[in-house]
Design a protein around this motif. Structure first.
Motif, PDB file in Angstrom:
ATOM      1  N   HIS A   1       0.852  -1.183   0.000  1.00  0.00           N
ATOM      2  CA  HIS A   1       0.000   0.000   0.000  1.00  0.00           C
ATOM      3  C   HIS A   1       0.892   1.239   0.000  1.00  0.00           C
ATOM      4  N   GLN A   2       0.669   2.115  -0.949  1.00  0.00           N
ATOM      5  CA  GLN A   2       1.438   3.350  -1.014  1.00  0.00           C
ATOM      6  C   GLN A   2       0.472   4.525  -1.004  1.00  0.00           C
ATOM      7  N   GLU A   3       0.425   5.187   0.133  1.00  0.00           N
ATOM      8  CA  GLU A   3      -0.449   6.340   0.266  1.00  0.00           C
ATOM      9  C   GLU A   3       0.197   7.543  -0.422  1.00  0.00           C
ATOM     10  N   GLU A   4      -0.623   8.347  -1.044  1.00  0.00           N
ATOM     11  CA  GLU A   4      -0.124   9.559  -1.668  1.00  0.00           C
ATOM     12  C   GLU A   4       0.311  10.530  -0.568  1.00  0.00           C
ATOM     13  N   THR A   5       1.474  11.151  -0.749  1.00  0.00           N
ATOM     14  CA  THR A   5       1.993  12.089   0.240  1.00  0.00           C
ATOM     15  C   THR A   5       2.274  13.438  -0.405  1.00  0.00           C
ATOM     16  N   LYS A   6       2.374  14.444   0.450  1.00  0.00           N
ATOM     17  CA  LYS A   6       2.695  15.790   0.001  1.00  0.00           C
ATOM     18  C   LYS A   6       3.870  16.286   0.831  1.00  0.00           C
ATOM     19  N   LEU A   7       4.882  16.868   0.168  1.00  0.00           N
ATOM     20  CA  LEU A   7       6.040  17.407   0.854  1.00  0.00           C
ATOM     21  C   LEU A   7       5.722  18.810   1.343  1.00  0.00           C
ATOM     22  N   VAL A   8       5.884  19.022   2.656  1.00  0.00           N
ATOM     23  CA  VAL A   8       5.532  20.299   3.271  1.00  0.00           C
ATOM     24  C   VAL A   8       6.752  20.837   4.018  1.00  0.00           C
ATOM     25  N   ASP A   9       7.045  22.130   3.824  1.00  0.00           N
ATOM     26  CA  ASP A   9       8.155  22.777   4.513  1.00  0.00           C
ATOM     27  C   ASP A   9       7.631  23.467   5.767  1.00  0.00           C
ATOM     28  N   LEU A  10       8.110  23.044   6.929  1.00  0.00           N
ATOM     29  CA  LEU A  10       7.683  23.626   8.197  1.00  0.00           C
ATOM     30  C   LEU A  10       8.561  24.801   8.609  1.00  0.00           C
ATOM     31  N   GLY A  11       9.675  24.986   7.898  1.00  0.00           N
ATOM     32  CA  GLY A  11      10.631  26.025   8.256  1.00  0.00           C
ATOM     33  C   GLY A  11      10.093  27.424   8.058  1.00  0.00           C
ATOM     34  N   SER A  12      10.756  28.345   8.729  1.00  0.00           N
ATOM     35  CA  SER A  12      10.380  29.746   8.595  1.00  0.00           C
ATOM     36  C   SER A  12      11.587  30.507   8.065  1.00  0.00           C
ATOM     37  N   GLY A  13      11.666  30.655   6.774  1.00  0.00           N
ATOM     38  CA  GLY A  13      12.755  31.415   6.169  1.00  0.00           C
ATOM     39  C   GLY A  13      14.007  30.590   5.946  1.00  0.00           C
ATOM     40  N   SER A  14      14.957  30.653   6.882  1.00  0.00           N
ATOM     41  CA  SER A  14      16.250  30.006   6.677  1.00  0.00           C
ATOM     42  C   SER A  14      16.173  28.499   6.923  1.00  0.00           C
ATOM     43  N   GLY A  15      16.747  27.742   6.025  1.00  0.00           N
ATOM     44  CA  GLY A  15      16.802  26.296   6.170  1.00  0.00           C
ATOM     45  C   GLY A  15      15.492  25.603   5.851  1.00  0.00           C
ATOM     46  N   LYS A  16      15.636  24.363   5.402  1.00  0.00           N
ATOM     47  CA  LYS A  16      14.456  23.569   5.089  1.00  0.00           C
ATOM     48  C   LYS A  16      14.144  22.650   6.248  1.00  0.00           C
ATOM     49  N   SER A  17      12.888  22.541   6.544  1.00  0.00           N
ATOM     50  CA  SER A  17      12.381  21.610   7.542  1.00  0.00           C
ATOM     51  C   SER A  17      11.206  20.889   6.897  1.00  0.00           C
ATOM     52  N   GLU A  18      11.545  19.952   6.011  1.00  0.00           N
ATOM     53  CA  GLU A  18      10.518  19.305   5.206  1.00  0.00           C
ATOM     54  C   GLU A  18      10.062  17.988   5.815  1.00  0.00           C
ATOM     55  N   VAL A  19       8.771  17.748   5.732  1.00  0.00           N
ATOM     56  CA  VAL A  19       8.169  16.486   6.147  1.00  0.00           C
ATOM     57  C   VAL A  19       7.186  16.053   5.064  1.00  0.00           C
ATOM     58  N   LYS A  20       6.926  14.760   5.025  1.00  0.00           N
ATOM     59  CA  LYS A  20       5.918  14.239   4.112  1.00  0.00           C
ATOM     60  C   LYS A  20       4.659  13.964   4.910  1.00  0.00           C
ATOM     61  N   VAL A  21       3.553  14.471   4.422  1.00  0.00           N
ATOM     62  CA  VAL A  21       2.265  14.305   5.089  1.00  0.00           C
ATOM     63  C   VAL A  21       1.361  13.492   4.176  1.00  0.00           C
ATOM     64  N   GLY A  22       0.719  12.465   4.738  1.00  0.00           N
ATOM     65  CA  GLY A  22      -0.189  11.628   3.974  1.00  0.00           C
ATOM     66  C   GLY A  22      -1.429  12.384   3.561  1.00  0.00           C
ATOM     67  N   MET A  23      -1.917  12.089   2.369  1.00  0.00           N
ATOM     68  CA  MET A  23      -3.095  12.768   1.840  1.00  0.00           C
ATOM     69  C   MET A  23      -4.371  11.968   2.076  1.00  0.00           C
ATOM     70  N   GLY A  24      -4.278  10.857   2.819  1.00  0.00           N
ATOM     71  CA  GLY A  24      -5.443  10.009   3.059  1.00  0.00           C
ATOM     72  C   GLY A  24      -6.362  10.512   4.152  1.00  0.00           C
ATOM     73  N   MET A  25      -5.957  11.535   4.881  1.00  0.00           N
ATOM     74  CA  MET A  25      -6.804  12.055   5.964  1.00  0.00           C
ATOM     75  C   MET A  25      -7.640  13.227   5.462  1.00  0.00           C
ATOM     76  N   THR A  26      -8.623  13.578   6.237  1.00  0.00           N
ATOM     77  CA  THR A  26      -9.488  14.690   5.844  1.00  0.00           C
ATOM     78  C   THR A  26      -8.721  16.007   5.972  1.00  0.00           C
ATOM     79  N   ALA A  27      -9.176  17.019   5.269  1.00  0.00           N
ATOM     80  CA  ALA A  27      -8.504  18.323   5.256  1.00  0.00           C
ATOM     81  C   ALA A  27      -8.421  18.958   6.653  1.00  0.00           C
ATOM     82  N   PRO A  28      -9.486  18.941   7.468  1.00  0.00           N
ATOM     83  CA  PRO A  28      -9.365  19.537   8.810  1.00  0.00           C
ATOM     84  C   PRO A  28      -8.332  18.832   9.693  1.00  0.00           C
TER      85      PRO A  28
END
Length: 110
Positions: A4-31
Motif C-alpha cells: 500500500h502506497q499512500e499519496e503524500t505531500k512534501l511540506v516545509d515547516l521552516g520559517s525562512g532560513s533552512g528547510k524543515s521538510e516532512v511528508k504528510v499523507g493525503m489520506g486524511m481529511t482536510a481539517p
C-alpha cells in the motif's frame, strides 16, 4: 499483491532560513491534516533537521562496530554499481556526516 502506497505531500515547516521538510499523507481529511500541520509547526524544534542538531547524542547508542579478526586478510568484494545520481546523494550525505563530526573512522580492536 503490491504494498500500500499512500499519496503524500512534501511540506516545509521552516520559517525562512533552512528547510524543515516532512511528508504528510493525503489520506486524511482536510481539517485533520490542517491540525496535524499546526501541531508539527508548533513542535518543529523537537526534530533534528541536520547532524549539527544532534551534538550531544551518545556514541554508546548510535555507534556501529565491526569486530574484525586481525589474523584474517580482507577479501575484496565485487564492485556494485549505482546510478550516478544515487551515488552523488550518498557522497553528499557522508560528507555532511563527516563535517558535523557525526561519522568517525576508527581502527579496531580498541
Amino acid at each position: 499483491m503490491r504494498p500500500h502506497q499512500e499519496e503524500t505531500k512534501l511540506v516545509d515547516l521552516g520559517s525562512g532560513s533552512g528547510k524543515s521538510e516532512v511528508k504528510v499523507g493525503m489520506g486524511m481529511t482536510a481539517p485533520i491534516r490542517k491540525e496535524l500541520m499546526a501541531l508539527l509547526k508548533d513542535y518543529q524544534y523537537i526534530f533534528a533537521w541536520s547532524y549539527q542538531d544532534m551534538p550531544d547524542l551518545s556514541s554508546d547508542i548510535v555507534q556501529h562496530k565491526l569486530p574484525l579478526n586481525l589474523e584474517c586478510s580482507p577479501v575484496k568484494q565485487k564492485l556494485r554499481r549505482m546510478k550516478p545520481e544515487t551515488s552523488l546523494k550518498i557522497k553528499e550525505e557522508v560528507k555532511k556526516q563527516f563535517d558535523a563530526d557525526f561519522l568517525v573512522v576508527a581502527r579496531y580492536p580498541e
